[in-house]
Design an enzyme around this catalytic site. Structure first.
Site, PDB file in Angstrom:
ATOM      1  N   GLY A   1       2.532  12.815   9.506  1.00  0.00           N
ATOM      2  CA  GLY A   1       1.280  12.933   8.771  1.00  0.00           C
ATOM      3  C   GLY A   1       1.163  14.270   8.058  1.00  0.00           C
ATOM      4  O   GLY A   1       0.863  14.324   6.861  1.00  0.00           O
TER       5      GLY A   1
ATOM      6  N   ASP B   1      13.308  15.691  12.182  1.00  0.00           N
ATOM      7  CA  ASP B   1      12.559  14.585  12.795  1.00  0.00           C
ATOM      8  C   ASP B   1      13.565  13.574  13.329  1.00  0.00           C
ATOM      9  O   ASP B   1      14.486  13.196  12.623  1.00  0.00           O
ATOM     10  CB  ASP B   1      11.610  13.919  11.782  1.00  0.00           C
ATOM     11  CG  ASP B   1      10.449  13.223  12.480  1.00  0.00           C
ATOM     12  OD1 ASP B   1      10.708  12.469  13.445  1.00  0.00           O
ATOM     13  OD2 ASP B   1       9.297  13.438  12.074  1.00  0.00           O
TER      14      ASP B   1
ATOM     15  N   SER C   1       2.523   1.501  11.701  1.00  0.00           N
ATOM     16  CA  SER C   1       1.279   2.246  11.916  1.00  0.00           C
ATOM     17  C   SER C   1       1.344   3.663  11.350  1.00  0.00           C
ATOM     18  O   SER C   1       0.348   4.375  11.352  1.00  0.00           O
ATOM     19  CB  SER C   1       0.946   2.294  13.412  1.00  0.00           C
ATOM     20  OG  SER C   1       1.922   3.052  14.100  1.00  0.00           O
ATOM     21  N   ASN C   2       2.514   4.101  10.870  1.00  0.00           N
ATOM     22  CA  ASN C   2       2.629   5.422  10.238  1.00  0.00           C
ATOM     23  C   ASN C   2       2.075   5.409   8.812  1.00  0.00           C
ATOM     24  O   ASN C   2       1.648   6.433   8.289  1.00  0.00           O
ATOM     25  CB  ASN C   2       4.096   5.861  10.140  1.00  0.00           C
ATOM     26  CG  ASN C   2       4.774   6.057  11.482  1.00  0.00           C
ATOM     27  OD1 ASN C   2       5.982   5.900  11.581  1.00  0.00           O
ATOM     28  ND2 ASN C   2       4.025   6.379  12.519  1.00  0.00           N
ATOM     29  N   LEU C   3       2.113   4.236   8.177  1.00  0.00           N
ATOM     30  CA  LEU C   3       1.882   4.178   6.728  1.00  0.00           C
ATOM     31  C   LEU C   3       0.426   4.457   6.356  1.00  0.00           C
ATOM     32  O   LEU C   3       0.135   4.740   5.194  1.00  0.00           O
ATOM     33  CB  LEU C   3       2.318   2.811   6.175  1.00  0.00           C
ATOM     34  CG  LEU C   3       3.782   2.430   6.423  1.00  0.00           C
ATOM     35  CD1 LEU C   3       4.076   1.071   5.808  1.00  0.00           C
ATOM     36  CD2 LEU C   3       4.738   3.475   5.868  1.00  0.00           C
ATOM     37  N   GLN C   4      -0.471   4.410   7.327  1.00  0.00           N
ATOM     38  CA  GLN C   4      -1.891   4.695   7.095  1.00  0.00           C
ATOM     39  C   GLN C   4      -2.087   6.157   6.682  1.00  0.00           C
ATOM     40  O   GLN C   4      -3.099   6.512   6.099  1.00  0.00           O
ATOM     41  CB  GLN C   4      -2.653   4.321   8.384  1.00  0.00           C
ATOM     42  CG  GLN C   4      -4.014   4.905   8.590  1.00  0.00           C
ATOM     43  CD  GLN C   4      -3.991   6.057   9.577  1.00  0.00           C
ATOM     44  OE1 GLN C   4      -2.956   6.680   9.809  1.00  0.00           O
ATOM     45  NE2 GLN C   4      -5.143   6.345  10.180  1.00  0.00           N
TER      46      GLN C   4
ATOM     47  N   LYS D   1      13.100   8.904   9.620  1.00  0.00           N
ATOM     48  CA  LYS D   1      12.099   9.650   8.844  1.00  0.00           C
ATOM     49  C   LYS D   1      12.734  10.790   8.065  1.00  0.00           C
ATOM     50  O   LYS D   1      12.435  10.981   6.882  1.00  0.00           O
ATOM     51  CB  LYS D   1      11.027  10.216   9.785  1.00  0.00           C
ATOM     52  CG  LYS D   1      10.049   9.197  10.272  1.00  0.00           C
ATOM     53  CD  LYS D   1       8.875   9.864  10.979  1.00  0.00           C
ATOM     54  CE  LYS D   1       7.877   8.795  11.391  1.00  0.00           C
ATOM     55  NZ  LYS D   1       6.739   9.371  12.131  1.00  0.00           N
TER      56      LYS D   1
ATOM     57  N   ASN E   1       3.408  16.825  19.370  1.00  0.00           N
ATOM     58  CA  ASN E   1       3.318  16.906  20.839  1.00  0.00           C
ATOM     59  C   ASN E   1       3.348  18.357  21.292  1.00  0.00           C
ATOM     60  O   ASN E   1       3.865  19.230  20.589  1.00  0.00           O
ATOM     61  CB  ASN E   1       4.467  16.113  21.474  1.00  0.00           C
ATOM     62  CG  ASN E   1       5.813  16.663  21.097  1.00  0.00           C
ATOM     63  OD1 ASN E   1       6.298  17.611  21.689  1.00  0.00           O
ATOM     64  ND2 ASN E   1       6.430  16.090  20.057  1.00  0.00           N
TER      65      ASN E   1
ATOM     66  N   CYS F   1      -2.201  11.484  18.455  1.00  0.00           N
ATOM     67  CA  CYS F   1      -2.722  10.588  17.401  1.00  0.00           C
ATOM     68  C   CYS F   1      -2.545   9.126  17.811  1.00  0.00           C
ATOM     69  O   CYS F   1      -3.394   8.288  17.543  1.00  0.00           O
ATOM     70  CB  CYS F   1      -2.002  10.830  16.081  1.00  0.00           C
ATOM     71  SG  CYS F   1      -2.413  12.401  15.325  1.00  0.00           S
TER      72      CYS F   1
ATOM     73  N   CYS G   1      -4.831  -2.761  29.874  1.00  0.00           N
ATOM     74  CA  CYS G   1      -5.348  -1.920  28.797  1.00  0.00           C
ATOM     75  C   CYS G   1      -4.349  -2.013  27.651  1.00  0.00           C
ATOM     76  O   CYS G   1      -3.671  -3.027  27.512  1.00  0.00           O
ATOM     77  CB  CYS G   1      -5.568  -0.477  29.262  1.00  0.00           C
ATOM     78  SG  CYS G   1      -4.057   0.357  29.751  1.00  0.00           S
TER      79      CYS G   1
END
Lengths: 382, 80
Positions: free
Chosen positions: A42, A63, A70-73, A87, A132, A194, A339
């Protein structure tokens, strides 16, 4: 014509060259610079885009991860065609198309205590956009040991932090670093990542751009770097705050790299051990219970807004309210608690067993993510 | 004395608010404020790593607080 820049470069960078404070000398420093970007996610996306566009001479990209849906947001470097790819490699390919005058070095590997000094040594400025705590302390300590400026940024939900650590001050001393602000990491699990806590997609766009700005200022010597100050941005309320920070004389001197996974309590925390001892049921076992029409109770300890993303039914009782729900939990049949990933539901089982003496509780191993992956592909993984 | 405490990151989740007002005895220091918060919100006991800023300047635990000080509790965040 200038000996260092081609006509194409002079034209490309002309909007820099005509800023009086920046001019061709600033551009020359950029071209001679080597910047290492740790984390192509991000924050890494705007950082890498703007450093590349601005004409940093050499950019290293560290990286080890691959691109996920879900990264593309928020990770605007990548496209749908890139899902599953490296990446670091994909970023370098994309960025070369933006500026062919930049040299890219790809480190498709995890930064560790074994390779950090070797990788970082070769660069002038480091930009930390990792996700992290162990890597943040590692980057910080390596920069302190090697005498490098660490341009730091970090994000969470609506909030961003930016600072310039270990910067060479006019008096020859080094400015405060991450450990002057946060000497010890928080205990594992307390501060969500995140992936666990969510992040507004545009936030890393804002914060990573500020980070790129600091990198460029430091390389060119133009402007006042954010050293000795921590900038906070709250996208929710549009409030900003700049806090003065100083070196803490009580902070221990950093002389060598350590085991950062252990330092952050992530390898053998008592919580994890306790979680591992909880009785479990696999998603396959739950699927056959459903199929056979067996009698069991299913409890979902996620939040109501998560239920709207993905659901496998059952009673919805968020973890924070599970203890006051204890009277409604059966004792004469299997009770399966789930969960997202199996961590919160393990906590629910531990609490209920300890305080209410249940012995019929089972944690759904891998949570709804495992269910989506192995049983029902129509359920969204989030 | 009345103090305004602004909360950031996970401290917001612990308190359930973005800002609270705290009433403490005169001459209390940062450590005293943190002890008060730990009693009111036990989860602060786990959050040892917490940057405290008083009137936008980093303050150590022995820093003595004044009436109307604005305190910011800034935990680390790790996202990238």
């Amino acid at each position: 014509m200038d000996s260092q820049f081609s006509k194409a470069e002079l034209e490309r960078y002309s909007r820099h060259l005509i800023i009086p404070e920046f001019n061709i000398e600033g551009q020359r420093k950029l071209k001679e610079s080597k910047v290492l970007v740790v984390g192509a996610g991000g924050l890494g996306s705007p950082l890498l885009f703007y450093l590349t566009a601005a004409g940093a001479g050499t950019i290293g990209i560290v990286d080890f991860d691959t691109i996920e849906e879900s990264n593309l947001q928020r990770q605007v470097l990548f496209t749908v065609d890139d899902i599953g790819k490296s990446k670091a490699k994909t970023a370098a390919q994309r960025l070369k198309r933006l500026n062919p005058h930049v040299e890219f070095r790809v480190y498709d590997t995890q930064l560790t205590s074994d390779n950090a000094l070797e990788i970082i040594r070769d660069y002038d400025v480091i930009a930390d956009g990792t996700d992290n705590f162990p890597t943040r302390y590692l980057v910080n300590d390596a920069c302190v040991i090697l005498g490098k400026t660490n341009v730091y940024a970090s994000i969470f939900r609506f909030e961003g932090q930016v600072s310039v650590f270990n910067h060479l001050m006019p008096d020859g001393s080094r400015g405060p670093n991450y450990r002057d602000l946060f000497p010890e990491p928080p205990p594992p699990g307390l501060v969500p990542s995140c992936a666990e806590g969510g992040v507004l997609g545009v936030l890393p766009g804002i914060i990573g751009s500020l980070q790129a700005n600091e990198v460029i200022k430091i390389i060119t010597g133009v402007g006042e770097p954010l050293a000795g100050r921590l900038f906070l941005f709250d996208a929710f309320s549009f409030e900003t705050r700049t806090v003065k920070v100083a070196k803490d004389p009580d902070t221990k001197e950093i002389t060598k790299l350590i085991d950062y996974i252990e330092f952050c309590g992530l390898n053998n925390s008592s919580q994890k051990t306790e979680e591992n001892m909880v009785k479990e049921i696999t998603v396959q076992e739950l699927a056959s219970l459903k199929e056979n029409g067996s009698d069991y109770q299913l409890i979902d300890v996620r939040e109501p807004y998560e239920r709207k993303i993905a659901s496998i039914e059952g009673e919805l009782v968020p973890l924070a309210q599970i203890m006051s729900f204890a009277d409604n939990i059966a004792r004469d049949k299997k009770v399966i608690i789930y969960c997202r990933s199996g961590s919160r539901s393990a906590q629910a089982v531990i609490q209920l067993e300890k305080q209410n003496g249940f012995d019929n509780l089972y944690n759904l191993k891998g949570g709804i993510l495992a269910w989506a992956k192995e049983i029902d592909p129509t359920v969204a993984k989030y | 004395m009345k103090l305004s405490v602004l909360l950031f990151g996970i401290a917001r989740d612990i308190v359930g608010d973005r800002q609270i007002s705290v009433d403490l005895p005169e001459n209390e220091n940062v450590a005293g404020l943190l002890n008060y918060l730990k009693k009111e919100y036990p989860s602060f006991n786990d959050l040892q790593s917490l940057l405290v800023a008083v009137n936008d300047t980093y303050a150590k635990s022995e820093h003595v607080l004044q009436e109307n000080d604005e305190i910011a509790l800034i935990p680390p965040v790790s996202g990238g």
